[in-house]
Each structure stands twice: as C-alpha cells, then as structure tokens.
Scaffold this motif. Structure first.
Motif, short mmCIF file in Angstrom:
data_model
loop_
_atom_site.label_atom_id
_atom_site.label_comp_id
_atom_site.label_asym_id
_atom_site.label_seq_id
_atom_site.Cartn_x
_atom_site.Cartn_y
_atom_site.Cartn_z
N ILE A 28 -26.74 -37.91 -31.87
CA ILE A 28 -25.18 -37.88 -32.49
C ILE A 28 -24.50 -38.17 -31.25
O ILE A 28 -24.73 -37.94 -30.20
N PRO A 29 -23.15 -38.75 -31.24
CA PRO A 29 -22.49 -39.27 -30.16
C PRO A 29 -21.94 -38.10 -29.36
O PRO A 29 -21.96 -36.96 -29.87
N ASN A 30 -22.09 -38.15 -28.13
CA ASN A 30 -21.42 -37.20 -27.14
C ASN A 30 -22.55 -36.21 -27.24
O ASN A 30 -22.13 -34.92 -27.23
N GLY A 34 -20.86 -33.52 -24.59
CA GLY A 34 -20.15 -34.58 -24.18
C GLY A 34 -20.64 -35.93 -23.67
O GLY A 34 -19.73 -36.68 -23.06
N SER A 35 -21.87 -36.15 -23.41
CA SER A 35 -22.36 -37.23 -22.86
C SER A 35 -23.74 -37.93 -23.49
O SER A 35 -24.35 -37.03 -23.95
N GLY A 36 -23.90 -39.14 -23.65
CA GLY A 36 -24.94 -39.83 -24.21
C GLY A 36 -25.09 -39.78 -25.75
O GLY A 36 -23.94 -39.47 -26.54
N GLY A 37 -26.25 -39.82 -26.22
CA GLY A 37 -26.33 -40.02 -27.70
C GLY A 37 -25.96 -41.44 -28.31
O GLY A 37 -25.44 -42.33 -27.33
N LEU A 75 -16.75 -29.33 -26.72
CA LEU A 75 -16.15 -30.65 -26.81
C LEU A 75 -14.38 -30.66 -26.71
O LEU A 75 -13.80 -29.89 -27.19
N ASN A 76 -13.76 -31.83 -26.24
CA ASN A 76 -12.59 -32.05 -26.32
C ASN A 76 -12.22 -32.23 -27.73
O ASN A 76 -13.02 -32.51 -28.63
N ALA A 77 -10.92 -32.47 -28.07
CA ALA A 77 -10.44 -32.68 -29.35
C ALA A 77 -10.73 -33.95 -29.96
O ALA A 77 -11.29 -33.98 -30.98
N LEU A 80 -14.57 -33.85 -30.58
CA LEU A 80 -14.99 -32.68 -31.72
C LEU A 80 -14.60 -33.61 -33.02
O LEU A 80 -15.41 -33.52 -33.99
N ASN A 81 -13.56 -34.28 -33.18
CA ASN A 81 -13.42 -35.20 -34.22
C ASN A 81 -14.40 -36.22 -34.50
O ASN A 81 -15.12 -36.20 -35.60
N VAL A 82 -15.03 -36.70 -33.36
CA VAL A 82 -16.47 -37.60 -33.57
C VAL A 82 -17.50 -36.85 -34.12
O VAL A 82 -18.10 -37.41 -35.01
N ARG A 83 -17.58 -35.77 -33.50
CA ARG A 83 -18.92 -34.96 -33.80
C ARG A 83 -18.53 -34.46 -35.51
O ARG A 83 -19.79 -34.68 -36.17
#
Length: 233
Positions: A28-30, A34-37, A75-77, A80-83
């Motif tokens: 998954i992104p981040n 919050g890094s990689g993926g 995660l930042n806002a 988190l939305n991307v997640r």
C-alpha cells in the motif's frame, strides 16, 4: 507478491492442486507509517488488479495489507486519505474475483476493539468477508478470537467474520509483548478453515522461521522477511 512471475506460478499451482492459496497483499502507498510502498492510489489499484486477475478462480483467502488500519494514527491527514482510498480500491478490485477478502485489523494487544471497528467502518467492509487478526504476532487463538468478536460487533456491516494467524502463537506472546523475533515462541494450529461463532479459519499467514528484522532489538535476526534457520528451530 512483489515478483509477479512467482505470484503467477503460485496461483497456477493452487489451481492444479485444487487447494485455496493464502495470499497476503502488502504494498500500500506510504506503507507502515508513511514511507515506501506503491507510488499512488492509481498505481496501487493497478498493482492489485494485476494480482486479482491471477487470483481469479482459485478461491484464495486474501489478507489485505497487514497493519495498514492499525497504523492510521501515525499518518498525516493526506496520507490517511490515501490509505483509505487505497484500501477501498483494493477491495473493489478483489470483489471482482471469487477471493475471500479479510482486511487486517491488527492484534489484541495493539488497537482497542472499539477504535479498530470505527476505523474499519470508514472502509467498504460490506464487500469483504471480514477481518484478519494477529498477523505476524503471537497472541493466543482464544485472545485473538475474543478480540475479533469485539471488533466485528462494532462494524456497520453485518455477518462479517475473521481469520486468525496461528503461525507462531503456540506459546502465546512474550511477557513484554515484544514483536520482533521474541525467543521461545512456537508454531500454533496448522492452517485449517474451521468455522465457529466468530472465526472462519486459523491460518499460517506469517511464514514460521521468517525473521522480523535485524539488530539487537530483534535478537540479532537476519534481514526482515528472510528465513532464519536458528529462529525456526
């Protein structure tokens, strides 16, 4: 699952034997905190879709993104939305197959059940079979089942169930709940789809003998994700 040729061969082997493979999607992104993926939601959807096409027809049990919901709070806002978008994109792609999809819900000693249920309720859980718990951790079957029951009770979508990672919980967790290569652990219940009031199956999701990481905090294990014979023994 990062090597698509290996993934394809494994799915072909599953078809030839008639056995449902246990698949873990983890890109998954981040990824983590919050890094990689994968680079973006669109790239991740494509990554999942490519694997969903290979999963089709196998009846796979798919564990979706270990730790990804448990780590919402780090995660930042924007992340988190991307997640959330990424998880829903994966659920949508997998819903096109006959796979049984379980979104990871951490483990009993991490995020409280009510909070975990609230986080999962922001996702399209109705298009899944339910949740996975205890992936790569050491909580007992009984404690994992109790935690899963509490999470499921808080979900908006009815009728969902759980799978429990029993690959290395035979001795339960260490007293300090160390997660990185704690010593003295044992394998647990062999993979079996055995339904009860909460659980669909107790499965070896993490590979026993696979290291969680290196360094002193990880009992000087081998690199993360590599097989460590001494630990296996």
């Amino acid at each position: 699952g990062s090597n698509i040729a290996v993934f394809s061969a494994n799915m072909a082997a599953a078809r030839s034997t008639g056995k449902a493979p246990i698949v873990v999607l983890y890109a998954i992104p981040n990824i983590g905190c919050g890094s990689g993926g994968t680079a973006s939601v669109a790239a991740y959807r494509s990554w999942v879709a490519q694997r969903a096409a290979l999963i089709q027809g196998t009846g796979a049990i798919v564990v979706l993104e270990p730790d990804s919901v448990a780590q919402f709070s780090c995660l930042n806002a924007d992340q988190l939305n991307v997640r959330k978008q990424s998880l829903n994109a994966a659920i949508e792609e997998l819903a096109k197959t006959n796979a049984r999809v379980y979104v990871d819900a951490g483990h009993a000693a991490w995020i409280g059940a009510a909070e975990m249920a609230a986080r999962l309720n922001t996702l399209n859980m109705a298009s899944t079979k339910g949740i996975s718990v205890n992936v790569s951790n050491f909580q007992t079957n009984d404690r994992s089942k109790s935690y899963a029951a509490s999470v499921l009770a808080g979900l908006s979508s009815p009728g969902l169930r759980a799978v429990v990672d029993s690959s290395r919980n035979g001795a339960g967790p260490p007293t300090n709940n160390q997660w990185c290569n704690p010593l003295g652990r044992k394998v647990g219940t062999s993979s079996i789809m055995r339904q009860d009031s909460v659980v669909d199956g107790y499965l070896w999701i993490k590979i026993p003998g696979e290291s969680d990481g290196s360094g002193a905090a990880c009992n000087n294990g081998t690199a993360e994700g590599t097989f460590w014979l001494d630990y296996a023994l």
